[in-house]
Structures are given as C-alpha cells and as structure tokens.
Design a protein around this motif. Structure first.
Motif, short mmCIF file in Angstrom:
data_model
loop_
_atom_site.label_atom_id
_atom_site.label_comp_id
_atom_site.label_asym_id
_atom_site.label_seq_id
_atom_site.Cartn_x
_atom_site.Cartn_y
_atom_site.Cartn_z
N UNK A 1 -1.34 -3.68 -6.15
CA UNK A 1 -0.79 -2.63 -5.29
C UNK A 1 -1.95 -1.67 -4.99
N UNK A 2 -1.98 -1.20 -3.72
CA UNK A 2 -3.08 -0.30 -3.34
C UNK A 2 -2.54 1.10 -3.11
N UNK A 3 -3.38 2.09 -3.38
CA UNK A 3 -2.94 3.48 -3.22
C UNK A 3 -4.10 4.34 -2.75
N UNK A 4 -3.74 5.40 -2.01
CA UNK A 4 -4.76 6.38 -1.62
C UNK A 4 -5.11 7.28 -2.80
N UNK A 5 -4.13 7.47 -3.69
CA UNK A 5 -4.37 8.27 -4.89
C UNK A 5 -3.51 7.73 -6.02
N UNK A 6 -4.00 7.92 -7.24
CA UNK A 6 -3.29 7.39 -8.42
C UNK A 6 -3.15 8.52 -9.44
N UNK A 7 -1.93 8.64 -9.98
CA UNK A 7 -1.70 9.56 -11.10
C UNK A 7 -1.53 8.72 -12.36
N UNK A 8 -2.39 8.95 -13.33
CA UNK A 8 -2.31 8.20 -14.59
C UNK A 8 -1.51 9.04 -15.58
N UNK A 9 -0.38 8.48 -16.01
CA UNK A 9 0.52 9.20 -16.94
C UNK A 9 0.98 8.22 -18.02
N UNK A 10 -0.01 7.52 -18.60
CA UNK A 10 0.33 6.44 -19.53
C UNK A 10 0.56 6.93 -20.96
N UNK B 1 0.84 -1.21 0.00
CA UNK B 1 0.00 0.00 0.00
C UNK B 1 0.88 1.26 0.00
N UNK B 2 0.50 2.20 -0.85
CA UNK B 2 1.25 3.45 -1.03
C UNK B 2 0.32 4.64 -0.86
N UNK B 3 0.90 5.80 -0.55
CA UNK B 3 0.10 7.04 -0.62
C UNK B 3 -0.30 7.27 -2.07
N UNK B 4 0.70 7.16 -2.95
CA UNK B 4 0.49 7.49 -4.36
C UNK B 4 1.11 6.41 -5.23
N UNK B 5 0.35 5.93 -6.20
CA UNK B 5 0.95 5.12 -7.26
C UNK B 5 0.83 5.91 -8.55
N UNK B 6 1.93 5.98 -9.28
CA UNK B 6 1.95 6.69 -10.56
C UNK B 6 2.07 5.64 -11.65
N UNK B 7 1.22 5.73 -12.64
CA UNK B 7 1.24 4.74 -13.73
C UNK B 7 1.80 5.42 -14.97
N UNK B 8 3.01 5.03 -15.36
CA UNK B 8 3.64 5.63 -16.54
C UNK B 8 5.07 6.05 -16.23
N UNK B 9 5.99 5.69 -17.13
CA UNK B 9 7.41 6.00 -16.91
C UNK B 9 7.95 6.98 -17.92
#
Ligand SMILES: Cc1cc2nc3c(=O)[nH]c(=O)nc-3n(C[C@H](O)[C@H](O)[C@H](O)COP(=O)(O)OP(=O)(O)OC[C@H]3O[C@@H](n4cnc5c(N)ncnc54)[C@H](O)[C@@H]3O)c2cc1C
Length: 310
Positions: A103-112, A5-13
């Motif tokens: 993976x769990x997150x409180x918020x997700x940033x989608x940057x795909x 579990x994370x505060x934030x997961x960011x999707x995209x590199x």
C-alpha cells in the motif's frame, strides 16, 4: 489491496492509531489503518482502563478499541487487520509491505506501540500459556482458589495484581526494588488488600513445572537467599519494548528504541510521523496515546496541505 494509494496510512490499531485514523478521516484525508493482530492494542487484555476521560467508572479495555474503530469507520477510515512488515521510500511517497500486498501513502503515522517484556528466565518460554502470562483478565478466571505471583512494581503490575485478587485466593507480588514506582492510588489499594502479599527486594529466577507452572524460584537481592514458592500462575509486568524492529534503521530512535519526534509528532524523515507509546517521551497512558494520535493526524494534514515536514 495491491498498490492501493492513500493520503495517509496509519500503522497500529491501539488507541493512538485508531484516534489518528478517526482524526485523519474527519479531516477529509483518504485514510487506511493497518491494525496488526490486536485491535485495541495493549488495552485489549485489560479488564478496566482507569483514568480515561469520559468513563468515570472505567471501561473494559476490550470495549474501547471497537468503539473508536466504529467512530473512525463512520468518518470514512478503512481498516485492515494486517501487519506492516516494511516501510520503504518510493519517490515522494512511502510504500508499506504487508502479507496482503503493498500500500502506498503520501504520509505514514507509526503507532505500533509496545509489547510487554519477558523476564528471560529458565522455564518462562516453555510455560508461557501454561501458567506464565501477561494477561490477568484472560487467565484469572481459570485460577480461582489458587495462589499466583505477579512480577513488577509499576502501574501495570499493581493494577493487574488488583484485578487478579478479585478472582484468586492469594496474590504475591515479587518486586526487585524496595518501593513501588506505581501511582499512589494503586499502591494504597494493594497494601490494604488482604489477599495481596508483597515481597520487596525479591527477584524471580526460574519458573518451574512440567506441562504446567507449579512454583517459582526466588532470590532475595540483599543476601542472595533463595526460596521456592508455589504458584499456579505467574504474571509478568517488567517493562515495555517498543515495536520498532520492523523499521530497521529508517528513523532516528532514542536509546530505548522509541521513535524520536518533534512537538508535531514528525519523525526524522519527511512524511513519517509517530504517535503513542512507540514515540520517545510518551506519557504511557491511554488518554495521552489518543491525544498523540489526534495531534499526529492534524500534523499530517498540515504537511499534505503545505508540504512541511521534519
Ligand atoms: C497491564 C496494563 C494496564 C494498563 N492500564 C491502563 C489504564 O488503566 N489506563 C491507562 O490510561 N493506560 C493503561 N495502560 C497503558 C495503555 O495500555 C497504553 O498507554 C496505550 O494502550 C498505548 O496505546 P498505543 O496505541 O500507543 O499502543 P498499543 O496499545 O501498544 O497498540 C499498538 C498497536 O500496534 C499494532 N501493531 C504493532 N506492530 C504492528 C505492525 N508492524 N503492523 C501493524 N500493526 C502493528 C498492534 O496490533 C496494536 O494494535 C496499561 C498498560 C498495561 C500494560
């Protein structure tokens, strides 16, 4: 990483995701970045990024991603070269599914980001990697002394035609319109380059070859006249498709499939944010993707502090 579990997961590199990871970690948030296969995103295959602040002579695209990743890692962000396959609401949290577990997150940033569109013509899929390509810097050195075609009339097409001209004997740009839509600086350099020919009002209808590209069938849009033009490579830059299919109908999208956000990069669902070229209205440059990533991460930080979201 099962059920981490994370505060934030960011999707995209890409630049947007990496900058979001850097900014989020610097804000003290427990941050994980899922980069997918392409660390650096679209820039990974670009010989020289123009117009990125701090690099007046440009910087190779494949160098920029690792530089930002190193900075983000130093700030405490964690990375996985894995792809997110689903994003599911899980109470007050979000759950991301990957082939390495959830993976769990409180918020997700989608940057795909986006992928380069195909022409959809006969022969294109069969000859991909055998002459048909999206990557000038990868394939140009293999085509020294040959003639190649470029399809498109925007920044990407002209920039890559200029890269190709440094390696090959001749570049022919096929563009369906009667004028380029690219930046004036690229247009001028293309028109002045003796190795580049331009065929306006021309579409490519077929890629021809058996085991390797030999030629393309072209058609003039005004009179329908067709021609067969010998080329050893065909580089296709006819637009970008946003990588949002994996989200299903989770978020509001614009008519092109890009994620709608407000001025703080908040999507239509609480706790979901978007940054970079995957979001509606993005400017389409590396610097703006970086700016988006930073803005999204700071917006997430405010959300986690104050519980405010779209
Ligand atoms: C040929 C060409 C030349 C260009 N030249 C320039 C230039 O000179 N200067 C400039 O400023 N801009 C240039 N651009 C534009 C620039 O590349 C983009 O604006 C910028 O790269 C966008 O960054 P991004 O992070 O939003 O997305 P992208 O670079 O598209 O990155 C998307 C990332 O998301 C990842 N991803 C996708 N789906 C998933 C998933 N399901 N799970 C996990 N990860 C996923 C990918 O692996 C990738 O890492 C060029 C573009 C092209 C096509």
């Amino acid at each position: 990483m099962s059920d981490a579990e994370y505060d934030v997961v960011i999707v995209g590199g890409g630049v947007a995701g990496l900058t979001a990871g850097l900014t989020s970690a610097r804000a003290g948030r427990k941050t994980r970045v899922l980069t997918g296969a392409a660390l650096g995103g679209l820039l990974i295959s670009i010989e020289q990024i123009d117009g990125y602040p701090g690099f007046p002579d440009g910087i190779p695209g494949y160098d920029l991603g690792p530089i930002i990743q190193e900075q983000a890692t130093g700030a405490g962000a964690e990375f996985d070269a894995t792809e997110a396959t689903a994003l599911i609401a899980d109470g007050e949290r979000w759950r991301l599914t990957t082939d390495q577990g959830d993976v769990r997150a409180r918020a997700v940033v989608i940057a795909t980001g986006t992928t380069l569109k195909a022409l959809g013509i006969p022969g294109e899929a069969q000859l991909r990697g055998k002459g048909v390509s999206h990557c000038a810097s990868c394939d140009a050195p293999l085509l020294r002394g040959r003639t190649v075609g470029v399809v498109g009339g925007g920044d990407s097409a002209l920039q890559e035609a200029l890269t190709l001209a440094q390696h090959v004997a001749r570049v022919i740009i096929f563009h369906r319109g009667s004028a380029f839509s690219a930046q004036a600086a690229y247009v001028q350099r293309v028109l002045e380059n003796p190795k580049i020919d331009v065929r306006f009002g021309t579409v490519v209808d077929e890629a021809i070859g058996n085991g390797g590209l030999k030629s393309v069938r072209t058609r003039h849009v005004s009179d329908g006249k067709t021609d067969e033009v010998e080329v050893a490579g065909l580089f296709v830059y006819v637009g970008l498709a946003p990588a949002t299919a994996w989200l299903g109908d989770l978020l509001a999208l614009d008519e092109s499939g890009r994620i709608k956000v407000d001025g703080e990069m908040r999507g239509s669902r609480r706790g979901l944010f978007a940054a970079g070229t995957v979001r509606a209205g993005a400017a389409g440059r590396a610097a703006s993707a970086a700016g988006d990533g930073a803005a999204a991460a700071l917006s997430v930080d405010r959300y986690l502090r104050e519980g405010r979201s779209g």
